[in-house]
Design a protein around this motif. Structure first.
Motif, PDB file in Angstrom:
ATOM      1  N   GLN A   1      -0.789  -6.467   5.558  1.00 53.52           N
ATOM      2  CA  GLN A   1      -2.002  -7.271   5.464  1.00 53.52           C
ATOM      3  C   GLN A   1      -3.162  -6.563   6.141  1.00 53.52           C
ATOM      4  O   GLN A   1      -4.292  -6.556   5.624  1.00 53.52           O
ATOM      5  N   ALA A   2      -2.895  -5.953   7.279  1.00 54.22           N
ATOM      6  CA  ALA A   2      -3.943  -5.216   7.984  1.00 54.22           C
ATOM      7  C   ALA A   2      -4.376  -3.997   7.188  1.00 54.22           C
ATOM      8  O   ALA A   2      -5.567  -3.683   7.095  1.00 54.22           O
ATOM      9  N   LEU A   3      -3.409  -3.277   6.595  1.00 54.73           N
ATOM     10  CA  LEU A   3      -3.741  -2.091   5.808  1.00 54.73           C
ATOM     11  C   LEU A   3      -4.557  -2.461   4.577  1.00 54.73           C
ATOM     12  O   LEU A   3      -5.523  -1.781   4.214  1.00 54.73           O
ATOM     13  N   ASN A   4      -4.194  -3.567   3.925  1.00 55.36           N
ATOM     14  CA  ASN A   4      -4.984  -4.034   2.789  1.00 55.36           C
ATOM     15  C   ASN A   4      -6.415  -4.369   3.223  1.00 55.36           C
ATOM     16  O   ASN A   4      -7.375  -4.092   2.491  1.00 55.36           O
ATOM     17  N   ALA A   5      -6.558  -4.977   4.408  1.00 51.37           N
ATOM     18  CA  ALA A   5      -7.888  -5.309   4.910  1.00 51.37           C
ATOM     19  C   ALA A   5      -8.702  -4.057   5.184  1.00 51.37           C
ATOM     20  O   ALA A   5      -9.898  -3.992   4.873  1.00 51.37           O
ATOM     21  N   VAL A   6      -8.062  -3.043   5.774  1.00 49.98           N
ATOM     22  CA  VAL A   6      -8.744  -1.785   6.062  1.00 49.98           C
ATOM     23  C   VAL A   6      -9.257  -1.145   4.776  1.00 49.98           C
ATOM     24  O   VAL A   6     -10.413  -0.717   4.679  1.00 49.98           O
ATOM     25  N   VAL A   7      -8.401  -1.083   3.768  1.00 51.40           N
ATOM     26  CA  VAL A   7      -8.737  -0.369   2.536  1.00 51.40           C
ATOM     27  C   VAL A   7      -9.674  -1.163   1.644  1.00 51.40           C
ATOM     28  O   VAL A   7     -10.652  -0.627   1.109  1.00 51.40           O
ATOM     29  N   PHE A   8      -9.411  -2.469   1.474  1.00 53.72           N
ATOM     30  CA  PHE A   8     -10.093  -3.230   0.435  1.00 53.72           C
ATOM     31  C   PHE A   8     -11.197  -4.168   0.922  1.00 53.72           C
ATOM     32  O   PHE A   8     -11.943  -4.702   0.103  1.00 53.72           O
ATOM     33  N   HIS A   9     -11.305  -4.410   2.217  1.00 57.71           N
ATOM     34  CA  HIS A   9     -12.277  -5.393   2.678  1.00 57.71           C
ATOM     35  C   HIS A   9     -13.276  -4.864   3.696  1.00 57.71           C
ATOM     36  O   HIS A   9     -14.276  -5.529   3.968  1.00 57.71           O
ATOM     37  N   ALA A  10     -13.046  -3.699   4.249  1.00 54.98           N
ATOM     38  CA  ALA A  10     -13.928  -3.202   5.306  1.00 54.98           C
ATOM     39  C   ALA A  10     -15.223  -2.605   4.767  1.00 54.98           C
ATOM     40  O   ALA A  10     -16.178  -2.418   5.519  1.00 54.98           O
ATOM     41  N   ALA A  11     -15.281  -2.286   3.462  1.00 49.11           N
ATOM     42  CA  ALA A  11     -16.486  -1.716   2.840  1.00 49.11           C
ATOM     43  C   ALA A  11     -16.925  -0.440   3.539  1.00 49.11           C
ATOM     44  O   ALA A  11     -18.124  -0.229   3.781  1.00 49.11           O
ATOM     45  N   CYS A  12     -15.954   0.409   3.860  1.00 54.18           N
ATOM     46  CA  CYS A  12     -16.231   1.654   4.570  1.00 54.18           C
ATOM     47  C   CYS A  12     -15.206   2.693   4.124  1.00 54.18           C
ATOM     48  O   CYS A  12     -14.045   2.352   3.863  1.00 54.18           O
ATOM     49  N   PRO A  13     -15.586   3.954   4.003  1.00 54.06           N
ATOM     50  CA  PRO A  13     -14.586   4.986   3.707  1.00 54.06           C
ATOM     51  C   PRO A  13     -13.475   4.979   4.752  1.00 54.06           C
ATOM     52  O   PRO A  13     -13.717   4.731   5.937  1.00 54.06           O
ATOM     53  N   VAL A  14     -12.261   5.259   4.301  1.00 58.31           N
ATOM     54  CA  VAL A  14     -11.080   5.187   5.172  1.00 58.31           C
ATOM     55  C   VAL A  14     -10.321   6.508   5.106  1.00 58.31           C
ATOM     56  O   VAL A  14     -10.099   7.052   4.019  1.00 58.31           O
ATOM     57  N   LEU A  15      -9.918   6.997   6.262  1.00 56.68           N
ATOM     58  CA  LEU A  15      -9.055   8.165   6.345  1.00 56.68           C
ATOM     59  C   LEU A  15      -7.691   7.693   6.822  1.00 56.68           C
ATOM     60  O   LEU A  15      -7.527   7.308   7.988  1.00 56.68           O
ATOM     61  N   LEU A  16      -6.715   7.675   5.915  1.00 52.82           N
ATOM     62  CA  LEU A  16      -5.360   7.259   6.242  1.00 52.82           C
ATOM     63  C   LEU A  16      -4.555   8.478   6.697  1.00 52.82           C
ATOM     64  O   LEU A  16      -4.520   9.495   6.009  1.00 52.82           O
ATOM     65  N   VAL A  17      -3.917   8.330   7.842  1.00 54.10           N
ATOM     66  CA  VAL A  17      -3.188   9.442   8.445  1.00 54.10           C
ATOM     67  C   VAL A  17      -1.698   9.123   8.462  1.00 54.10           C
ATOM     68  O   VAL A  17      -1.305   8.060   8.938  1.00 54.10           O
ATOM     69  N   PRO A  18      -0.840  10.013   7.931  1.00 56.25           N
ATOM     70  CA  PRO A  18       0.605   9.773   8.033  1.00 56.25           C
ATOM     71  C   PRO A  18       1.004   9.557   9.487  1.00 56.25           C
ATOM     72  O   PRO A  18       0.474  10.206  10.395  1.00 56.25           O
ATOM     73  N   SER A  19       1.929   8.646   9.708  1.00 56.62           N
ATOM     74  CA  SER A  19       2.244   8.222  11.071  1.00 56.62           C
ATOM     75  C   SER A  19       2.734   9.356  11.958  1.00 56.62           C
ATOM     76  O   SER A  19       2.560   9.313  13.172  1.00 56.62           O
ATOM     77  N   GLY A  20       3.341  10.397  11.397  1.00 54.67           N
ATOM     78  CA  GLY A  20       3.822  11.504  12.211  1.00 54.67           C
ATOM     79  C   GLY A  20       2.929  12.724  12.164  1.00 54.67           C
ATOM     80  O   GLY A  20       3.318  13.790  12.631  1.00 54.67           O
ATOM     81  N   TRP A  21       1.728  12.576  11.648  1.00 50.98           N
ATOM     82  CA  TRP A  21       0.846  13.731  11.443  1.00 50.98           C
ATOM     83  C   TRP A  21       0.328  14.302  12.750  1.00 50.98           C
ATOM     84  O   TRP A  21      -0.108  13.571  13.632  1.00 50.98           O
ATOM     85  N   ASP A  22       0.366  15.640  12.887  1.00 46.81           N
ATOM     86  CA  ASP A  22      -0.234  16.293  14.039  1.00 46.81           C
ATOM     87  C   ASP A  22      -0.779  17.670  13.664  1.00 46.81           C
ATOM     88  O   ASP A  22      -0.974  18.536  14.519  1.00 46.81           O
ATOM     89  N   GLY A  23      -1.046  17.876  12.379  1.00 46.15           N
ATOM     90  CA  GLY A  23      -1.496  19.176  11.907  1.00 46.15           C
ATOM     91  C   GLY A  23      -2.982  19.225  11.622  1.00 46.15           C
ATOM     92  O   GLY A  23      -3.737  18.323  11.990  1.00 46.15           O
ATOM     93  N   PRO A  24      -3.427  20.278  10.927  1.00 47.38           N
ATOM     94  CA  PRO A  24      -4.844  20.413  10.586  1.00 47.38           C
ATOM     95  C   PRO A  24      -5.251  19.418   9.513  1.00 47.38           C
ATOM     96  O   PRO A  24      -4.410  18.787   8.876  1.00 47.38           O
TER      97      PRO A  24
END
Length: 274
Positions: free
Chosen positions: A130-153
């Motif tokens: 529900q929170a992810l849907n709100a971030v993507v579809f209701h915030a009216a702002c570009p979103v950068l989604l990061v894989p949970s284990g990401w630590d690279g460039p």
């Protein structure tokens, strides 16, 4: 890009989102980082809402937010304690508040150029989805989604998946700082379309991008792996399916789990026109 909003949900994913924010400060010159943690209100489910269940739920939320704040403090110490000049040049804030993401995030996003979130829609709990849907579809702002284990460039090798729409152009506007600094750019184009003039210098890959089918994520994922992309820019209108992350290409791309994704979807009450 001057200001980022970092939305924290699960403590085990906080390091990825905060790490991305620190990277954007150093590589793109982001001047402000606002970190937000929400305490959702209890909702009726399989168990009735009683004073006991409400107390337990609130205790769980307090514990979760406390763990997020500990991660935030560790991040501040790790990233900035030896770089006083960078700390002084970057405004970092912490906020924890109670309420639904759909109600809270749009207001906070008005002050941001980009939202950073680290979530896995494949195995997320219902409240996380529900929170992810709100971030993507209701915030009216570009979103950068990061894989949970990401630590690279992020942004050295960029793959743009393009399909003409107003949302696609909004994504490219947000992505311009990444595109300017990328070492390698490549593009996937929807059938029958061309990349916009602003991307004429990219290496165009003439592969079909079937936006109305479930294999859109597969096409982008395969090409991202082939080109060793460390950032996928979804320059397309994600509203062609209903407003759920699990029925959009996002879920398939996040399942791949190694590539940050930049996207934008206007709120449901906006008119989608090119």
């Amino acid at each position: 890009m001057k200001r980022c909003l970092v939305f924290l949900q699960a403590p085990e994913q906080a390091a990825a989102a905060l790490g991305m924010a620190a990277r954007l400060v150093s590589t793109l010159g982001v001047q402000g980082v606002d970190v937000v943690a929400l305490r959702p209100e209890p909702k009726a489910g399989t168990l009735p809402i009683t004073s006991e269940t409400t107390f337990l739920y609130e205790e769980q939320q307090r514990s979760r937010v406390a763990a997020l704040h500990a991660q935030f403090c560790l991040w501040l110490q790790t990233e900035y304690q030896e770089d006083q000049a960078q700390l002084e040049a970057t405004a970092v804030t912490w906020e924890e508040t109670e309420g639904a993401a759909q109600d809270i995030l749009p207001d906070r996003a008005r002050r941001a150029d980009l939202i950073i979130a680290a979530m896995n829609p494949v195995c997320a709990h219902e409240t996380d989805m529900q929170a992810l849907n709100a971030v993507v579809f209701h915030a009216a702002c570009p979103v950068l989604l990061v894989p949970s284990g990401w630590d690279g460039p992020c942004g050295q090798s960029v793959l743009v998946a393009w399909a003409e729409s107003a949302a696609a152009h909004r994504v490219l506007d947000a992505a311009s700082p990444f595109l300017e600094k990328a070492h390698r750019l490549s593009g996937l184009v929807a059938v029958g379309e061309n990349l916009p003039s602003s991307l004429a210098h990219t290496s165009i890959t003439h592969l079909p991008l079937p936006l109305s089918e479930q294999n859109a994520a597969d096409v982008v994922t395969v090409e991202a792996q082939k080109r060793k992309a460390d950032l996928v820019i979804l320059a397309m209108d994600l509203s062609f399916t209903n407003q759920s992350v699990k029925t959009n290409p996002i879920a398939g791309l996040m399942a791949h789990g190694t590539t940050p994704i930049l996207l934008y979807s206007p709120p449901a009450n906006h008119t989608h026109t090119a």
